[in-house]
Every structure is written in structure tokens, then in C-alpha cells.
Design an enzyme around this catalytic site. Structure first.
Site, PDB file in Angstrom:
ATOM      1  N   HIS A   1      12.161  -5.211   3.516  1.00  0.00           N
ATOM      2  CA  HIS A   1      10.904  -4.482   3.282  1.00  0.00           C
ATOM      3  C   HIS A   1       9.908  -4.580   4.428  1.00  0.00           C
ATOM      4  O   HIS A   1       8.904  -3.895   4.414  1.00  0.00           O
ATOM      5  CB  HIS A   1      10.228  -4.990   1.999  1.00  0.00           C
TER       6      HIS A   1
HETATM    7  C1  UD1 Z   1       3.450  -6.722   1.094  1.00  0.00           C
HETATM    8  C2  UD1 Z   1       2.965  -7.760   2.110  1.00  0.00           C
HETATM    9  C3  UD1 Z   1       4.113  -8.644   2.576  1.00  0.00           C
HETATM   10  C4  UD1 Z   1       4.912  -9.188   1.385  1.00  0.00           C
HETATM   11  C5  UD1 Z   1       5.373  -7.999   0.532  1.00  0.00           C
HETATM   12  C6  UD1 Z   1       6.218  -8.389  -0.665  1.00  0.00           C
HETATM   13  C7  UD1 Z   1       1.059  -7.009   3.443  1.00  0.00           C
HETATM   14  C8  UD1 Z   1       0.601  -6.524   4.764  1.00  0.00           C
HETATM   15  N1  UD1 Z   1       2.383  -7.135   3.271  1.00  0.00           N
HETATM   16  O1  UD1 Z   1       4.287  -5.790   1.774  1.00  0.00           O
HETATM   17  O2  UD1 Z   1       3.584  -9.740   3.308  1.00  0.00           O
HETATM   18  O3  UD1 Z   1       6.034  -9.920   1.844  1.00  0.00           O
HETATM   19  O4  UD1 Z   1       4.195  -7.323   0.066  1.00  0.00           O
HETATM   20  O5  UD1 Z   1       6.717  -7.240  -1.321  1.00  0.00           O
HETATM   21  O6  UD1 Z   1       0.246  -7.252   2.580  1.00  0.00           O
HETATM   22  N2  UD1 Z   1       4.648   0.452  -3.279  1.00  0.00           N
HETATM   23  C9  UD1 Z   1       5.040   1.035  -4.472  1.00  0.00           C
HETATM   24  N3  UD1 Z   1       4.897   0.305  -5.615  1.00  0.00           N
HETATM   25  C10 UD1 Z   1       4.365  -0.930  -5.634  1.00  0.00           C
HETATM   26  C11 UD1 Z   1       3.959  -1.505  -4.427  1.00  0.00           C
HETATM   27  C12 UD1 Z   1       4.110  -0.820  -3.260  1.00  0.00           C
HETATM   28  O7  UD1 Z   1       5.514   2.150  -4.515  1.00  0.00           O
HETATM   29  O8  UD1 Z   1       4.244  -1.521  -6.715  1.00  0.00           O
HETATM   30  C13 UD1 Z   1       4.842   1.186  -2.022  1.00  0.00           C
HETATM   31  C14 UD1 Z   1       3.618   1.922  -1.599  1.00  0.00           C
HETATM   32  O9  UD1 Z   1       3.998   3.203  -1.229  1.00  0.00           O
HETATM   33  C15 UD1 Z   1       3.138   1.172  -0.379  1.00  0.00           C
HETATM   34  C16 UD1 Z   1       4.381   0.512   0.144  1.00  0.00           C
HETATM   35  O10 UD1 Z   1       5.202   0.296  -1.006  1.00  0.00           O
HETATM   36  O11 UD1 Z   1       2.552   2.034   0.560  1.00  0.00           O
HETATM   37  C17 UD1 Z   1       4.121  -0.804   0.802  1.00  0.00           C
HETATM   38  O12 UD1 Z   1       3.314  -1.623  -0.002  1.00  0.00           O
HETATM   39  P1  UD1 Z   1       2.231  -2.610   0.673  1.00  0.00           P
HETATM   40  O13 UD1 Z   1       1.369  -3.122  -0.393  1.00  0.00           O
HETATM   41  O14 UD1 Z   1       1.601  -1.931   1.826  1.00  0.00           O
HETATM   42  O15 UD1 Z   1       3.065  -3.751   1.335  1.00  0.00           O
HETATM   43  P2  UD1 Z   1       4.512  -4.341   1.162  1.00  0.00           P
HETATM   44  O16 UD1 Z   1       5.467  -3.647   2.037  1.00  0.00           O
HETATM   45  O17 UD1 Z   1       4.886  -4.441  -0.284  1.00  0.00           O
END
Ligand code: UD1
Length: 385
Positions: free
Chosen positions: A203
Site C-alpha cells: 500500500h
Molecule cells: C495510511 C498511512 C500509512 C499507514 C496506512 C495503513 C499516511 C500518510 N499513511 O496510508 O502510514 O501504513 O495508512 O493502511 O497517513 N481509502 C479507502 N477506504 C479507506 C481508507 C482509504 O478507499 O477506508 C483510499 C482512499 O482513496 C485514499 C487512499 O485509500 O485516498 C489512501 O488512504 P490514505 O488515508 O491517504 O493513506 P493510506 O495509503 O491508507
């Protein structure tokens, strides 16, 4: 003592589970969920399974650019802090929720306690590295998992308030791995046998934003010598589509796993499934032949469970696991990934020293915070000029 705990992303729910229980025995805890992760299988399932009390406040921030997400969190957290007036704010790890909690509290002169402090990848292109550096430098108390982190903080001029309590995720594994064995039927649902498959997670932005790296990883996993179960993070699923790598996603008409979950494509070794709850992912890990991941937390879980780890990055914050020989860094190169998977079983005869404490970090943190109550208000002046 009244503490506000800030959580928002999947790994923070896992870390908060053991500490929340301890905090509530000794202190008053007010739990804030930023809403960074919001899907049921990225958030609510952890609260249900790990018995975490429901958040006292949900900020509903959701997705966005780093600035937009962090800014919305800052505004929401500041309001809560002004209302609740806590004696301390507890933050975990390295996410945008972590740095937002640290900034909002520090600006209101509320002491910050950072759990999992002192980690470094030395790569400032990672958002997580920026978040940890800022969070550490704003924290009054830094709860670190090992002496490596103590030394790292000292090298940055931080020596006050540093406590080596061991890793809080060792507590989570100690408490929940036996429960996972008892309650999870994930192997049966997926139609895999103990020791007969690999489990993988991907991820990190560095791997998902770069089409070449993501293709290298998916190709390497497809060429592993056993089936690879890949619970797909929503970020990665979106990136696969964006980069035109759908050939790695299962075709709609391919066969499903035995329990009807996930997909098996005859010519591919990948079993792609939705993200799993903590008990299922622990059960899947503790029965895997090896684990391939770019997650920080999963590298440690692999070590605690005695399963060889192959890290899909060029560096790691958990360097002790590499030095012990149980974790191998292979980056995103397809051939190196497939080769490491083939060689992974050679690792299990190695010595397995205790690296990050005994799985009782939560009790120590709660007790240290109780002691600190006596020396209220804390010293918020700083050695670092
Ligand atoms: C975040 C953390 C990372 C952690 C990871 C665990 C930061 C910068 N990164 O990354 O350190 O290891 O979480 O998972 O904070 N999304 C969904 N559903 C959800 C959550 C996210 O669809 O429930 C999608 C969204 O489109 C979002 C993307 O995933 O834009 C990324 O989510 P984001 O919260 O930016 O960070 P992670 O990649 O999850």
C-alpha cells in the site's frame, strides 16, 4: 489524568486496542477517530473485533491530498482539545492523523505522548517519515520500541522524556494471535493449507504511485512458488486500475477460493481478496510460508510470529529484523521478489532473539503516565535550539 487519544488509520486501531484498555484502568480516556480510514473493513471491523471502545468523537475527515486531509484533521482536533481540555494527547505511529494530533496539541501547549517514537527510514520522500520526524520533535514523552530508537532520538538532540517500553504491537500480537487461532476460519474460506501459501500486502505510496514498481511487485508475486494471498488495500486497487495493470486483477469469470472468497486465476498465482480484519490477517500470517509486504507493522508481526518476511522496499525502519536475518529487503524488482520467496524457508533455522520488548508496553506506558501526573505541569521547554 484525562487523555485524548487520536486514531484514524488501520494500524492505529491495532495499537490503540491494548493501550486503551490499560489507560481506562488508570486514567480517563477520550477517543478521537479522525476518519482517515472509513470503510468498514479498514476501520469499524477493528473496533468490533478488538473490543476498542467506540470513538467519543468521529471527525469524518475522509480522503484528500495530504494538505487537505491534515488541515481538516487539525481543525477538528483543535476544537475537541479546546472543549475536552485534556492533560495529555496520545498519538501513534506515523500517519497524517499522527502529525495532525501532534501539531494541534503542541500549539495549545498540551503535552504530546508519541507511541512508537524514534523510528526512521531516512527517506524524506515518504510522507510517513515527515510525519514521524515532526511528531517526535513536538512530543513531550516519546515511547520507543528499542535502544536503536533511543540512539536515533539522541542523535537528533532529543534525550528528555524518552522511554524504552518495547513495541506496542508486540502487545497486540500477544493478546490477539491466540484469539485468531480460536476464532478465524480464514484458511478454510480461502481454501489454503497451513504452510502452503504466502501472504502479501502492498500500500505504500512509493510502490502504488509508481507504475513500474507496482508492476514489478505484482509480477514478482505472480511468479512466487506458492499461491499468494493478497488482501488488497483500496489505494492499491485504485492504482492498479490507474496504471492499466488490470491484467493482474482476477477476471470476473475466473474461479473463486474454496469458501467463495477471493479469486483464483488458473494461470496466476495471486489470490486477490478484500482487506481483512485483524484476527483473519493474524491467522493468515501465522500459518503462511512467508510474508511479503511493504507495511511497517506487518514486518514486526512476521517476526513475532516466527514467519520469514520479505520486504518490498529498499529500506526499513525495523532494521533489527533484517540484522537478525528474518527480514530481507528486495525492493520492487520482480526477479528478486520471486527468488526471495523461493529461498524464504531457509530462514526458519536461524536464532530468533527478542527484539522489541516482551509485549507489555501498554502497562508500562499507562504506569509512566500515572507517575508523570505527580510532576504536573510538565516541562515543555526544549533542549534543541
Ligand atoms: C495510511 C498511512 C500509512 C499507514 C496506512 C495503513 C499516511 C500518510 N499513511 O496510508 O502510514 O501504513 O495508512 O493502511 O497517513 N481509502 C479507502 N477506504 C479507506 C481508507 C482509504 O478507499 O477506508 C483510499 C482512499 O482513496 C485514499 C487512499 O485509500 O485516498 C489512501 O488512504 P490514505 O488515508 O491517504 O493513506 P493510506 O495509503 O491508507
Amino acid at each position: 489524568m484525562r487523555v485524548v487519544t487520536i486514531v484514524g488509520a488501520r494500524p492505529q486501531f491495532i495499537k490503540a486496542a491494548p493501550l486503551s484498555a490499560e489507560l481506562r484502568r488508570r486514567h480517563e480516556e477520550y477517543l478521537v477517530h479522525t476518519g482517515q480510514h472509513y470503510d468498514d473493513n479498514m476501520s469499524d471491523v477493528f473496533f468490533r473485533e478488538l473490543n476498542i471502545p467506540p470513538p467519543d468523537r468521529h471527525l469524518g475527515v475522509g480522503s484528500g491530498s495530504h494538505a487537505a486531509q491534515t488541515a481538516a484533521m487539525l481543525e477538528g482536533i483543535e476544537k475537541v482539545l479546546l472543549e475536552v481540555k485534556p492533560d495529555a494527547v496520545i498519538i501513534y505511529g506515523d500517519t497524517n492523523s499522527t502529525v495532525a494530533g501532534a501539531l494541534a496539541a503542541a500549539k495549545l501547549h498540551i503535552p504530546v505522548a508519541h507511541v512508537e517514537a524514534g523510528l526512521r527510514s531516512f527517506d524524506r520522500r515518504m510522507p510517513e517519515e515527515i510525519n514521524r520526524v515532526v511528531a517526535d520533535h513536538l512530543s513531550a514523552w516519546l515511547f520507543v520500541p528499542s535502544q536503536v530508537s533511543v540512539r536515533q532520538l539522541a542523535a537528533e538532540g532529543i534525550t528528555e522524556g524518552v522511554h524504552d517500553v518495547g513495541d506496542i504491537m508486540a502487545d497486540s500480537v500477544r493478546l490477539f494471535a491466540p484469539l485468531a487461532r480460536e476464532r478465524s476460519d480464514v484458511l478454510k474460506r480461502l481454501g489454503v493449507e497451513p504452510g502452503g501459501y504466502f501472504v502479501a500486502t502492498v500500500h505504500r505510496a512509493a510502490n502504488t504511485d509508481d507504475a513500474e514498481r507496482l508492476a514489478g511487485i505484482l509480477e514478482g508475486l505472480s511468479n512466487a512458488p506458492r499461491p499468494v494471498v493478497l488482501p488488497l488495500h483500496p489505494r492499491t486497487r485504485a492504482a492498479i486500475r490507474r496504471h492499466g495493470l488490470e491484467q493482474y486483477l482476477p477476471s470476473p469469470d475466473c474461479g473463486r477460493g474454496a469458501g467463495g472468497e477471493g479469486f483464483r486465476d488458473a494461470d496466476k498465482n495471486l489470490l486477490i481478496i478484500e482487506p481483512l480484519g485483524y484476527l483473519d490477517i493474524l491467522q493468515l500470517q501465522q500459518n503462511a510460508a512467508a510474508i511479503l509486504t511493504d507495511s511497517g507493522g506487518i514486518q514486526k508481526e512476521a517476526y513475532y510470529l516466527g514467519i520469514p518476511c520479505i520486504t518490498l522496499r529498499d529500506e526499513t525502519e525495523w532494521i533489527e529484523t533484517v540484522e537478525a536475518g528474518w527480514n530481507r529487503l528486495v525492493g520492487a524488482d520482480a526477479e528478486r521478489i520471486a527468488a526471495a520467496a523461493k529461498e524464504s524457508s531457509a530462514v526458519i533455522d536461524r536464532p530468533h532473539p527478542v527484539l522489541y520488548g516482551d509485549g507489555h508496553a501498554a502497562e508500562r506506558i499507562a504506569a509512566i503516565l500515572a507517575d508523570l501526573c505527580g510532576s504536573w505541569p510538565p516541562n515543555l521547554t526544549c533542549d534543541v535550539q
